[in-house]
Write a protein that holds these residues in place. Structure first.
Motif, mmCIF file in Angstrom:
data_model
loop_
_atom_site.group_PDB
_atom_site.id
_atom_site.type_symbol
_atom_site.label_atom_id
_atom_site.label_comp_id
_atom_site.label_asym_id
_atom_site.label_seq_id
_atom_site.Cartn_x
_atom_site.Cartn_y
_atom_site.Cartn_z
ATOM 1 N N LEU A 86 0.829 -1.201 0.000
ATOM 2 C CA LEU A 86 0.000 0.000 0.000
ATOM 3 C C LEU A 86 0.865 1.254 0.000
ATOM 4 C CD1 LEU A 86 -2.874 1.154 0.166
ATOM 5 C CD2 LEU A 86 -2.679 1.011 2.649
ATOM 6 N N ALA A 87 1.923 1.248 0.808
ATOM 7 C CA ALA A 87 2.825 2.405 0.869
ATOM 8 C C ALA A 87 3.536 2.612 -0.473
ATOM 9 C CB ALA A 87 3.848 2.213 1.985
ATOM 10 N N LEU A 88 3.970 1.541 -1.118
ATOM 11 C CA LEU A 88 4.629 1.682 -2.422
ATOM 12 C C LEU A 88 3.678 2.238 -3.473
ATOM 13 C CD1 LEU A 88 6.892 -1.439 -2.896
ATOM 14 C CD2 LEU A 88 7.583 0.939 -2.837
ATOM 15 N N GLY A 89 2.440 1.806 -3.430
ATOM 16 C CA GLY A 89 1.452 2.350 -4.359
ATOM 17 C C GLY A 89 1.249 3.843 -4.158
ATOM 18 N N ILE A 90 1.220 4.263 -2.913
ATOM 19 C CA ILE A 90 1.075 5.691 -2.606
ATOM 20 C C ILE A 90 2.301 6.462 -3.073
ATOM 21 C CG2 ILE A 90 0.927 7.349 -0.711
ATOM 22 C CD1 ILE A 90 -0.849 5.265 0.735
ATOM 23 N N VAL A 91 3.494 5.920 -2.836
ATOM 24 C CA VAL A 91 4.726 6.586 -3.285
ATOM 25 C C VAL A 91 4.743 6.688 -4.809
ATOM 26 C CG1 VAL A 91 7.237 6.319 -3.433
ATOM 27 C CG2 VAL A 91 6.090 6.024 -1.242
ATOM 28 N N GLY A 92 4.300 5.642 -5.501
ATOM 29 C CA GLY A 92 4.234 5.687 -6.962
ATOM 30 C C GLY A 92 3.301 6.774 -7.453
ATOM 31 N N ARG A 93 2.161 6.901 -6.799
ATOM 32 C CA ARG A 93 1.215 7.957 -7.179
ATOM 33 C C ARG A 93 1.805 9.343 -6.895
ATOM 34 N NH1 ARG A 93 -4.767 7.047 -6.027
ATOM 35 N NH2 ARG A 93 -4.648 6.413 -8.179
ATOM 36 N N LEU A 94 2.493 9.487 -5.765
ATOM 37 C CA LEU A 94 3.128 10.771 -5.442
ATOM 38 C C LEU A 94 4.211 11.119 -6.450
ATOM 39 C CD1 LEU A 94 3.425 10.605 -1.549
ATOM 40 C CD2 LEU A 94 1.913 12.074 -2.893
ATOM 41 N N LEU A 95 4.998 10.130 -6.864
ATOM 42 C CA LEU A 95 6.036 10.383 -7.871
ATOM 43 C C LEU A 95 5.427 10.772 -9.215
ATOM 44 C CD1 LEU A 95 8.782 7.672 -7.272
ATOM 45 C CD2 LEU A 95 8.957 10.137 -6.969
ATOM 46 N N ARG A 96 4.291 10.177 -9.561
ATOM 47 C CA ARG A 96 3.626 10.549 -10.812
ATOM 48 C C ARG A 96 3.152 12.000 -10.755
ATOM 49 N NH1 ARG A 96 -1.396 7.165 -12.245
ATOM 50 N NH2 ARG A 96 -2.242 8.480 -10.646
ATOM 51 N N GLN A 97 2.610 12.406 -9.603
ATOM 52 C CA GLN A 97 2.189 13.798 -9.455
ATOM 53 C C GLN A 97 3.388 14.737 -9.452
ATOM 54 O OE1 GLN A 97 -0.192 13.718 -5.913
ATOM 55 N NE2 GLN A 97 -2.016 12.995 -6.991
ATOM 56 N N ALA A 98 4.493 14.302 -8.827
ATOM 57 C CA ALA A 98 5.701 15.122 -8.828
ATOM 58 C C ALA A 98 6.252 15.289 -10.240
ATOM 59 C CB ALA A 98 6.757 14.503 -7.914
ATOM 60 N N ALA A 99 6.167 14.244 -11.046
ATOM 61 C CA ALA A 99 6.633 14.339 -12.440
ATOM 62 C C ALA A 99 5.766 15.311 -13.227
ATOM 63 C CB ALA A 99 6.606 12.962 -13.091
ATOM 64 N N ALA A 100 4.462 15.296 -12.970
ATOM 65 C CA ALA A 100 3.572 16.230 -13.669
ATOM 66 C C ALA A 100 3.880 17.668 -13.259
ATOM 67 C CB ALA A 100 2.116 15.890 -13.373
ATOM 68 N N ILE A 101 4.126 17.885 -11.988
ATOM 69 C CA ILE A 101 4.466 19.228 -11.502
ATOM 70 C C ILE A 101 5.803 19.672 -12.082
ATOM 71 C CG2 ILE A 101 5.095 20.544 -9.437
ATOM 72 C CD1 ILE A 101 2.973 18.871 -7.941
ATOM 73 N N GLN A 102 6.787 18.751 -12.141
ATOM 74 C CA GLN A 102 8.105 19.082 -12.683
ATOM 75 C C GLN A 102 8.007 19.456 -14.158
ATOM 76 O OE1 GLN A 102 11.056 19.261 -10.998
ATOM 77 N NE2 GLN A 102 11.905 20.084 -12.882
ATOM 78 N N SER A 103 7.203 18.719 -14.920
ATOM 79 C CA SER A 103 7.079 19.061 -16.342
ATOM 80 C C SER A 103 6.359 20.393 -16.521
ATOM 81 C CB SER A 103 6.357 17.960 -17.098
ATOM 82 O OG SER A 103 5.003 17.896 -16.727
ATOM 83 N N GLU A 104 5.426 20.692 -15.643
ATOM 84 C CA GLU A 104 4.758 21.989 -15.697
ATOM 85 C C GLU A 104 5.713 23.121 -15.359
ATOM 86 O OE1 GLU A 104 1.145 24.247 -13.346
ATOM 87 O OE2 GLU A 104 1.001 22.085 -13.668
ATOM 88 N N LEU A 105 6.553 22.908 -14.354
ATOM 89 C CA LEU A 105 7.561 23.920 -14.000
ATOM 90 C C LEU A 105 8.584 24.097 -15.113
ATOM 91 C CD1 LEU A 105 8.211 23.199 -10.216
ATOM 92 C CD2 LEU A 105 7.074 25.185 -11.214
ATOM 93 N N ASP A 106 8.976 23.001 -15.749
ATOM 94 C CA ASP A 106 9.912 23.102 -16.866
ATOM 95 C C ASP A 106 9.304 23.909 -18.023
ATOM 96 O OD1 ASP A 106 11.784 21.652 -15.473
ATOM 97 O OD2 ASP A 106 11.325 19.747 -16.483
#
Length: 145
Positions: A122-142
């Motif tokens: 469950l924790a790994l699934g949450i971390v994966g979802r957080l990383l996906r959101q972080a990637a979306a934010i990073q691409s938006e910032l870029d």
């Protein structure tokens, strides 16, 4: 790593179905026992598949790709596989085992290690979802800068 996973699968098959090698050829195969062994091996098969996804994620991370869709998807899938495997082992397999002729036991097989595996999944699934959101934010910032 592929050789290690193949070795794990061979060990899993030999552990769960090795008794079939000792059944005399003229005797009939106890199919209820085969079905029980297959059901009991299901969580372990899910864990080996999770190791395959970990392998893919580690390959991407080693290449310096931290926020790629492969890594986030792998983390989410590993988490889901671990959670489902643990839930099967704790909640479903005891009843299925009794239905397939195993000696009566518990309706729920509370095992601390399986609960921990499920919680980690469950924790790994949450971390994966957080990383996906972080990637979306990073691409938006870029895109802004």
């Amino acid at each position: 790593m592929g050789i290690v996973l193949a070795g794990l699968l061979v060990l899993l098959v030999l552990e769960r179905f090795g008794w079939m090698l000792a059944v005399p050829r003229e005797a009939s195969m106890p199919w209820a026992r085969v079905a029980l062994a297959a059901c009991l091996a299901l969580p372990e098969v899910l864990y080996v598949i999770a190791l395959w996804w970990i392998r893919r994620a580690m390959r991407e991370i080693a290449a310096g790709q931290l926020f790629t869709p492969v890594v986030t998807l792998a983390l989410q899938r590993v988490g889901l596989l671990m959670l489902v495997g643990a839930a099967l082992g704790v909640l479903v397999l005891p009843s299925v085992s009794a239905a397939l002729g195993a000696p009566p036991g518990h309706v729920i097989a509370y095992d601390v290690s399986k609960v921990v595996i499920g919680a980690l999944g469950l924790a790994l699934g949450i971390v994966g979802r957080l990383l996906r959101q972080a990637a979306a934010i990073q691409s938006e910032l870029d895109g802004i800068f």
